[in-house]
Motif scaffolding. Structure first.
Motif, PDB file in Angstrom:
ATOM      1  N   GLN A 155       0.867  -1.179   0.000  1.00 43.21           N
ATOM      2  CA  GLN A 155       0.000   0.000   0.000  1.00 43.21           C
ATOM      3  C   GLN A 155       0.905   1.231   0.000  1.00 43.21           C
ATOM      4  O   GLN A 155       1.748   1.380   0.884  1.00 43.21           O
ATOM      5  N   CYS A 156       0.722   2.106  -0.995  1.00 39.49           N
ATOM      6  CA  CYS A 156       1.672   3.195  -1.187  1.00 39.49           C
ATOM      7  C   CYS A 156       0.983   4.365  -1.886  1.00 39.49           C
ATOM      8  O   CYS A 156      -0.192   4.276  -2.245  1.00 39.49           O
ATOM      9  N   THR A 157       1.718   5.455  -2.068  1.00 39.65           N
ATOM     10  CA  THR A 157       1.186   6.616  -2.779  1.00 39.65           C
ATOM     11  C   THR A 157       2.196   7.106  -3.805  1.00 39.65           C
ATOM     12  O   THR A 157       3.405   6.917  -3.654  1.00 39.65           O
ATOM     13  N   VAL A 158       1.702   7.743  -4.841  1.00 41.63           N
ATOM     14  CA  VAL A 158       2.581   8.356  -5.838  1.00 41.63           C
ATOM     15  C   VAL A 158       3.306   9.529  -5.177  1.00 41.63           C
ATOM     16  O   VAL A 158       2.699  10.336  -4.468  1.00 41.63           O
ATOM     17  N   ASN A 159       4.591   9.604  -5.393  1.00 42.03           N
ATOM     18  CA  ASN A 159       5.456  10.644  -4.820  1.00 42.03           C
ATOM     19  C   ASN A 159       5.558  10.561  -3.303  1.00 42.03           C
ATOM     20  O   ASN A 159       6.138  11.439  -2.663  1.00 42.03           O
ATOM     21  N   GLY A 160       4.975   9.504  -2.709  1.00 41.41           N
ATOM     22  CA  GLY A 160       5.040   9.352  -1.263  1.00 41.41           C
ATOM     23  C   GLY A 160       4.248  10.390  -0.501  1.00 41.41           C
ATOM     24  O   GLY A 160       4.493  10.621   0.686  1.00 41.41           O
ATOM     25  N   ILE A 161       3.249  11.022  -1.159  1.00 42.37           N
ATOM     26  CA  ILE A 161       2.494  12.066  -0.468  1.00 42.37           C
ATOM     27  C   ILE A 161       1.598  11.449   0.601  1.00 42.37           C
ATOM     28  O   ILE A 161       1.252  10.265   0.552  1.00 42.37           O
ATOM     29  N   GLY A 162       1.225  12.253   1.574  1.00 39.22           N
ATOM     30  CA  GLY A 162       0.378  11.779   2.654  1.00 39.22           C
ATOM     31  C   GLY A 162       0.557  12.654   3.874  1.00 39.22           C
ATOM     32  O   GLY A 162       1.257  13.672   3.850  1.00 39.22           O
ATOM     33  N   GLU A 163      -0.084  12.265   4.952  1.00 39.54           N
ATOM     34  CA  GLU A 163      -0.010  13.055   6.178  1.00 39.54           C
ATOM     35  C   GLU A 163       1.413  13.109   6.726  1.00 39.54           C
ATOM     36  O   GLU A 163       2.206  12.206   6.521  1.00 39.54           O
ATOM     37  N   ARG A 164       1.706  14.189   7.409  1.00 39.11           N
ATOM     38  CA  ARG A 164       3.013  14.423   8.044  1.00 39.11           C
ATOM     39  C   ARG A 164       4.151  14.244   7.029  1.00 39.11           C
ATOM     40  O   ARG A 164       4.253  14.994   6.101  1.00 39.11           O
ATOM     41  N   ALA A 165       4.989  13.223   7.204  1.00 43.57           N
ATOM     42  CA  ALA A 165       6.111  13.003   6.287  1.00 43.57           C
ATOM     43  C   ALA A 165       5.722  12.145   5.092  1.00 43.57           C
ATOM     44  O   ALA A 165       6.565  11.817   4.253  1.00 43.57           O
ATOM     45  N   GLY A 166       4.464  11.740   4.991  1.00 45.55           N
ATOM     46  CA  GLY A 166       3.994  11.000   3.834  1.00 45.55           C
ATOM     47  C   GLY A 166       4.058   9.492   3.989  1.00 45.55           C
ATOM     48  O   GLY A 166       4.260   8.954   5.080  1.00 45.55           O
ATOM     49  N   ASN A 167       3.875   8.817   2.871  1.00 44.06           N
ATOM     50  CA  ASN A 167       3.786   7.356   2.804  1.00 44.06           C
ATOM     51  C   ASN A 167       4.942   6.766   2.004  1.00 44.06           C
ATOM     52  O   ASN A 167       5.742   7.489   1.428  1.00 44.06           O
ATOM     53  N   ALA A 168       4.992   5.450   1.953  1.00 39.83           N
ATOM     54  CA  ALA A 168       5.941   4.788   1.064  1.00 39.83           C
ATOM     55  C   ALA A 168       5.626   5.190  -0.372  1.00 39.83           C
ATOM     56  O   ALA A 168       4.474   5.215  -0.786  1.00 39.83           O
ATOM     57  N   SER A 169       6.658   5.513  -1.126  1.00 41.82           N
ATOM     58  CA  SER A 169       6.513   5.993  -2.491  1.00 41.82           C
ATOM     59  C   SER A 169       6.367   4.824  -3.462  1.00 41.82           C
ATOM     60  O   SER A 169       7.238   3.962  -3.545  1.00 41.82           O
ATOM     61  N   LEU A 170       5.273   4.830  -4.190  1.00 42.11           N
ATOM     62  CA  LEU A 170       5.003   3.767  -5.164  1.00 42.11           C
ATOM     63  C   LEU A 170       6.168   3.592  -6.130  1.00 42.11           C
ATOM     64  O   LEU A 170       6.655   2.476  -6.352  1.00 42.11           O
TER      65      LEU A 170
END
Length: 414
Positions: free
Chosen positions: A255-270
């Protein structure tokens, strides 16, 4: 492999057997399934709000890249999320569309309505419930047994409406391991087909991931009945490393996001996880069925639509990834791009190598650009232009007009 589309023709017991067969196939396949949550978790980043039409554009791009499933939104949170999900029905056909739900029946009902019309094998829900001592005591104000009951009842309710049901214990990385395993066991017994491990506050390290996953494998008796997903946040800058450690320990879904965007420092980058798996198949022993040539355009699209700029050094999508001003590197790249690149621009769909002329440049890059401009200078002339570049004031853009001007002053240009 039995096609998921035949679910509708069987009773509950038969459907359960089919799902177990499919899950078993995925577990043995050696293929990592990418579940993108840019449209839900990524959008929770302050300032990254997406309109329904933006989400549809990103969803189509993710489909082209080969994403297995899309966390399309949180229907109970807003009508905009419902509208976005509905716009994907019948348009985004390849990925499974899933909706986020709390362990609340009304959330499941909202997801059921938003995903109405999508085939049973292409729609699912992802339920979450806090399990750590902090969440039990301060957020939910429930006992351990009460939380387990909530999980069991909610998963069972969701399984009546959906063939694909994922469960994630919120703040799993700070949950006592024996209790975490109890929560997973309860969810699987109630009908979950995927269990997720969310590092909700980005607390873990790769070593802790390995230790925890080995404990889970040994202490969840029914874990072979589900897929295991990983969901890491990047508060310590370790989300991608933790994800890869989870894959080494048997995770099937990222489970990940493009560019690692997300809350606080973000998510694992796809894109970073996908390229790491692509370049190191020998180490991880799995296949990432992602079209890597779509990664750079996808990165740019998400940055454009969310309004979240990319750092110049952002892997895959940053403007400096295939650019260099260093003379030694420029000379090597001109001779063979592989000398100073881990992968070529075309592998991720990027425009190409960019040799930036400046104070750190060398003769080779200057000569190369002068030749492209049709300026035929001898070695002494090239060195004179290079010296002129080095003497330009800080911040001066070394563009083609300046190069022509410097070459013209030498008097040897033809």
């Amino acid at each position: 492999m039995v096609p998921l589309g035949i679910f509708s023709g069987f009773g509950r017991k038969a459907r359960g057997a089919i799902k177990r067969q499919i899950i078993s196939h995925h577990r043995r396949s050696g293929v990592i399934l990418f579940s993108d949550t840019t449209l839900r978790d990524g959008e929770q980043m302050p300032g990254a709000t997406l309109e329904p039409e933006d989400k549809l554009r990103i969803a189509k791009a993710l489909e082209e890249a080969g994403i297995h499933s899309l966390d399309a939104g949180f229907p109970a949170s807003s009508q905009a999320d419902v509208d976005a999900i509905k716009s994907m029905i019948g348009v985004v056909k390849k990925p499974v569309l899933t909706a986020l739900c709390r362990t609340v029946n009304s959330d499941v009902d909202a997801a059921d309505e938003a995903l109405a019309g999508n085939p049973p094998h292409k729609r699912g829900v992802s339920l979450f419930c806090g399990t750590s001592p902090l969440h039990r005591r301060d957020k939910l104000q429930k006992s351990e047994s009460e939380v387990l009951e909530i999980i069991s009842n909610s998963i069972a309710y969701a399984a009546e409406k959906f063939e694909i049901v994922a469960f994630s214990p919120e703040d799993a990385s700070r949950t006592e391991l024996p209790y975490l395993c109890e929560a997973y066991k309860a969810a699987i017994d109630a009908g979950a087909t995927t269990i997720g491990f969310p590092d909700t506050v980005g607390f873990f390290t790769p070593e802790k991931v390995r230790e925890t996953f080995r404990f889970m494998q040994d202490n969840i008796p029914n874990i072979d009945r589900v897929l295991l997903a990983v969901h890491f946040h990047n508060d310590l800058g370790l989300a991608v490393a933790n994800t890869l450690a989870g894959i080494e320990e048997g995770a099937n879904v990222v489970q990940c996001t493009v560019n690692g965007i997300g809350e606080r420092a973000g998510n694992a980058s796809l894109e970073e996880v996908a390229m790491a798996l692509t370049l190191h198949q020998d180490q991880y022993g799995v296949t990432a069925k992602i079209d890597t040539s779509k990664l750079y355009p996808l990165s740019q699209l998400v940055s454009e639509l969310t309004g979240v700029p990319l750092a110049p050094t952002k892997p895959i999508g940053g403007e400096n990834i295939f650019a260099t001003e260093a003379g030694i590197h420029q000379d090597g790249l001109l001779k063979n791009p592989d000398t100073y690149l881990p992968y070529r621009p075309e592998q991720v769909g990027a425009p190409g190598i960019r040799l930036v002329l400046g104070r750190h440049s060398g003769r080779s890059a200057v000569a190369h650009r002068l030749e492209e401009l049709g300026l035929d200078l001898d070695d002494d002339g090239v060195m004179s232009v290079l010296e002129g570049i080095k003497q330009t004031p800080k911040g001066t853009s070394i563009d083609d007009d300046l190069l022509r001007d410097l070459a013209g002053k030498i008097g040897t240009a033809t």
